[in-house]
Design a protein around this motif. Structure first.
Motif, mmCIF file in Angstrom:
data_model
loop_
_atom_site.group_PDB
_atom_site.id
_atom_site.type_symbol
_atom_site.label_atom_id
_atom_site.label_comp_id
_atom_site.label_asym_id
_atom_site.label_seq_id
_atom_site.Cartn_x
_atom_site.Cartn_y
_atom_site.Cartn_z
ATOM 1 N N THR A 117 0.852 -1.184 0.000
ATOM 2 C CA THR A 117 0.000 0.000 0.000
ATOM 3 C C THR A 117 0.887 1.232 0.000
ATOM 4 N N ARG A 118 0.567 2.171 -0.873
ATOM 5 C CA ARG A 118 1.368 3.394 -0.999
ATOM 6 C C ARG A 118 0.465 4.610 -0.829
ATOM 7 N N ALA A 119 0.873 5.541 0.014
ATOM 8 C CA ALA A 119 0.179 6.821 0.175
ATOM 9 C C ALA A 119 1.176 7.928 -0.098
ATOM 10 N N THR A 120 0.717 8.983 -0.761
ATOM 11 C CA THR A 120 1.587 10.108 -1.098
ATOM 12 C C THR A 120 0.919 11.408 -0.693
ATOM 13 N N VAL A 121 1.670 12.234 0.009
ATOM 14 C CA VAL A 121 1.220 13.593 0.356
ATOM 15 C C VAL A 121 2.100 14.575 -0.386
ATOM 16 N N HIS A 122 1.489 15.523 -1.056
ATOM 17 C CA HIS A 122 2.250 16.580 -1.724
ATOM 18 C C HIS A 122 1.719 17.929 -1.246
ATOM 19 N N ILE A 123 2.610 18.731 -0.702
ATOM 20 C CA ILE A 123 2.257 20.071 -0.227
ATOM 21 C C ILE A 123 2.943 21.095 -1.121
ATOM 22 N N THR A 124 2.148 21.970 -1.688
ATOM 23 C CA THR A 124 2.696 22.980 -2.603
ATOM 24 C C THR A 124 3.027 24.282 -1.897
ATOM 25 N N ASP A 125 2.247 24.620 -0.889
ATOM 26 C CA ASP A 125 2.430 25.888 -0.189
ATOM 27 C C ASP A 125 3.093 25.625 1.164
ATOM 28 N N ILE A 126 4.432 25.713 1.192
ATOM 29 C CA ILE A 126 5.167 25.423 2.423
ATOM 30 C C ILE A 126 6.418 26.287 2.485
ATOM 31 N N ASP A 127 6.731 26.763 3.661
ATOM 32 C CA ASP A 127 7.948 27.533 3.874
ATOM 33 C C ASP A 127 9.165 26.677 3.514
ATOM 34 N N ALA A 128 10.078 27.242 2.751
ATOM 35 C CA ALA A 128 11.231 26.490 2.263
ATOM 36 C C ALA A 128 12.086 25.954 3.408
ATOM 37 N N ASP A 129 12.239 26.746 4.464
ATOM 38 C CA ASP A 129 13.049 26.312 5.595
ATOM 39 C C ASP A 129 12.396 25.130 6.307
ATOM 40 N N LEU A 130 11.069 25.172 6.470
ATOM 41 C CA LEU A 130 10.353 24.073 7.108
ATOM 42 C C LEU A 130 10.444 22.815 6.251
ATOM 43 N N ALA A 131 10.281 22.954 4.947
ATOM 44 C CA ALA A 131 10.378 21.804 4.046
ATOM 45 C C ALA A 131 11.749 21.151 4.149
ATOM 46 N N GLU A 132 12.791 21.959 4.232
ATOM 47 C CA GLU A 132 14.148 21.430 4.338
ATOM 48 C C GLU A 132 14.344 20.696 5.660
ATOM 49 N N LYS A 133 13.812 21.253 6.735
ATOM 50 C CA LYS A 133 13.943 20.614 8.046
ATOM 51 C C LYS A 133 13.239 19.256 8.068
ATOM 52 N N ILE A 134 12.052 19.185 7.471
ATOM 53 C CA ILE A 134 11.313 17.921 7.445
ATOM 54 C C ILE A 134 12.042 16.892 6.587
ATOM 55 N N ALA A 135 12.593 17.326 5.460
ATOM 56 C CA ALA A 135 13.352 16.411 4.599
ATOM 57 C C ALA A 135 14.584 15.873 5.331
ATOM 58 N N GLU A 136 15.257 16.729 6.087
ATOM 59 C CA GLU A 136 16.433 16.293 6.845
ATOM 60 C C GLU A 136 16.039 15.324 7.959
ATOM 61 N N ALA A 137 14.916 15.602 8.623
ATOM 62 C CA ALA A 137 14.428 14.687 9.665
ATOM 63 C C ALA A 137 14.089 13.326 9.073
ATOM 64 N N SER A 138 13.548 13.326 7.866
ATOM 65 C CA SER A 138 13.216 12.076 7.189
ATOM 66 C C SER A 138 14.475 11.295 6.838
ATOM 67 N N LEU A 139 15.501 11.995 6.376
ATOM 68 C CA LEU A 139 16.761 11.336 6.053
ATOM 69 C C LEU A 139 17.371 10.674 7.290
#
Length: 431
Positions: free
Chosen positions: A226-248
């Motif tokens: 089962t695959r679920a995908t969330v895509h957010i278009t309107d997001i602060d760039a700094d927050l997006a980077e922090k979440i990506a780093e936390a995921s890594l």
């Protein structure tokens, strides 16, 4: 229905329990009988429990709530969640609202078959065993479907394939493991799969001359993901980077991955419990899948996608909408009706979406205000209750605890006890 559901999402958490029930009834999610059932405290007669397990003495009840604001694959959902942990329902609803306003949730199921295992612990010659068995594969599929899985066949499912695997014993010899691949349709399929495997025991021994030592389904179903995908278009760039780093971090470090995946399961398990599904089997499959590379890793990943943020959940999530507790327990049946999912695949997709949304909420909190602020603010009521506060005292204790939390960034039961003592002292002085 979609517009009506969207309307009740506004301010739903501020309503009283009676108002929430009425709102859900007004939009057709609950009926009069459901409201009456819940108002009376749900299932009380232990006769049903006697049919489920042994030595019954009563029921252990946990809170049943609903998460709001979910729009999955273009459809609005009210999500029933049976869970005791503070902040899970609130976090799911809040994060779903953010995604609803700034992004999308899409889902899919890849594959259809679950897996049964038939083990021959010690085989004389694996190559010969494999050749003999595969020569009879079509026959074994045919008799399995005719004699055991005929009900599934009528619904479009049944045994699809038989695969032979060599598994080293570690002592220089091999065991042979036969995988039975079966489409369970809308059932979880454990019982029928075990029956098929037991049925095939005798034919396998006859065809190969080897001894079958075990027959059991596998909870690692990497043949149906089962695959679920969330895509957010309107997001602060700094927050997006922090979440990506936390995921890594969770992808690379098993210590972090374990906690990350527990957070995903915070969204998954409550729905499994509410709908009468086997959360233990689902968790076992998810954890095994998370270890498939030889290292335990996150079952979600978040990455920058241009100016946006994309997250993906991918794991086996085998559930059922027919059979077992799902169609016997009145609360489970009510929750299934509330969700409006008519197939096991649809239910699996919704559950995966909620797990991914829950993960996003946790990562956002961890990378901004920290996990304590939001969780502990909602935990103040539990602390007040633990301190012995009466109903009229709880709001006063909560308010004071929130003030302490804002200043010290931490609170404990001892804080609640001290606050309650002070409040009662002040009240007695006024008398």
């Amino acid at each position: 229905m979609t517009k009506q559901l969207r309307d009740i999402f506004q301010g739903f958490s501020k309503l009283s329990r009676e108002e929430r029930l009425q709102a859900l009834k007004d939009v057709g999610v609950l009926h009069d009988s459901d409201v009456d059932y819940l108002a009376k405290g749900g299932l009380r007669d232990t006769s049903l429990g006697e049919k489920f397990i042994e030595n019954v003495i009563g029921y252990f009840q946990i809170p049943l709530g609903v998460a709001t604001n979910f729009r999955i694959d273009g459809k609005d959902f009210v999500i029933p969640m049976a869970v005791e942990e503070t902040s899970i329902v609130a976090a799911a609803s809040k994060t779903a609202k953010w995604i609803r306003e700034s992004g999308t949730i899409t889902t899919e199921v890849v594959g259809a078959e679950i897996i049964g295992q038939i083990q021959c612990a010690k085989v004389q010659d694996f190559a010969t065993f494999e050749k003999q068995l595969l020569a009879q594969k079509n026959y074994m599929i045919e008799i399995s479907n005719r004699e055991v899985a005929f009900g599934l066949v009528r619904r479009g499912g049944g045994v699809r394939d038989i695969v032979v695997r060599r598994v080293p014993r570690g002592d220089g010899s091999d065991m042979a493991v036969v995988h039975v691949m079966m489409d369970p349709c809308d059932a979880m399929g454990a019982n029928i799969m075990n029956q098929v495997c037991e049925f095939l025991k005798e034919p396998i021994e006859q065809f190969t001359g080897e001894k079958v030592t075990m027959c059991i389904l596998s909870n690692l179903v990497d043949s149906k993901i089962t695959r679920a995908t969330v895509h957010i278009t309107d997001i602060d760039a700094d927050l997006a980077e922090k979440i990506a780093e936390a995921s890594l971090f969770a992808q690379q470090d098993p210590y972090r991955a374990a906690t990350n995946n527990k957070g995903v399961l915070n969204g998954i398990d409550p729905i499994l419990v509410a709908t009468g599904n086997d959360w233990r089997a689902v968790e076992a499959g998810i954890h095994a899948y998370a270890s498939r590379t030889g290292q335990y890793r996150s079952i979600t990943r978040w990455y920058r996608d241009g100016k946006g943020l994309t997250g993906v959940f991918e794991a086996p999530l085998i559930v059922g909408t027919v059979g077992g507790v799902t169609t016997l327990h009145p609360t489970a049946m009510m929750c299934m009706k509330m969700l409006g999912t008519t197939s096991a695949n649809d239910l699996s997709r919704v559950i995966a979406a909620v797990g991914l949304v829950q993960n996003l909420g946790a990562l956002k909190a961890l990378t901004t205000v920290g996990i304590i602020e939001g969780h502990m603010k909602l935990h103040t009521k539990n602390l007040a209750l633990g301190a012995g506060a009466e109903e009229r005292e709880i709001p006063l204790v909560q308010k004071k605890l929130e003030e302490i939390l804002a200043i010290r960034k931490r609170i404990s039961l001892s804080n609640a006890i001290d606050v309650l003592k002070e409040l009662r002292s002040q009240a007695s002085q006024k008398l």
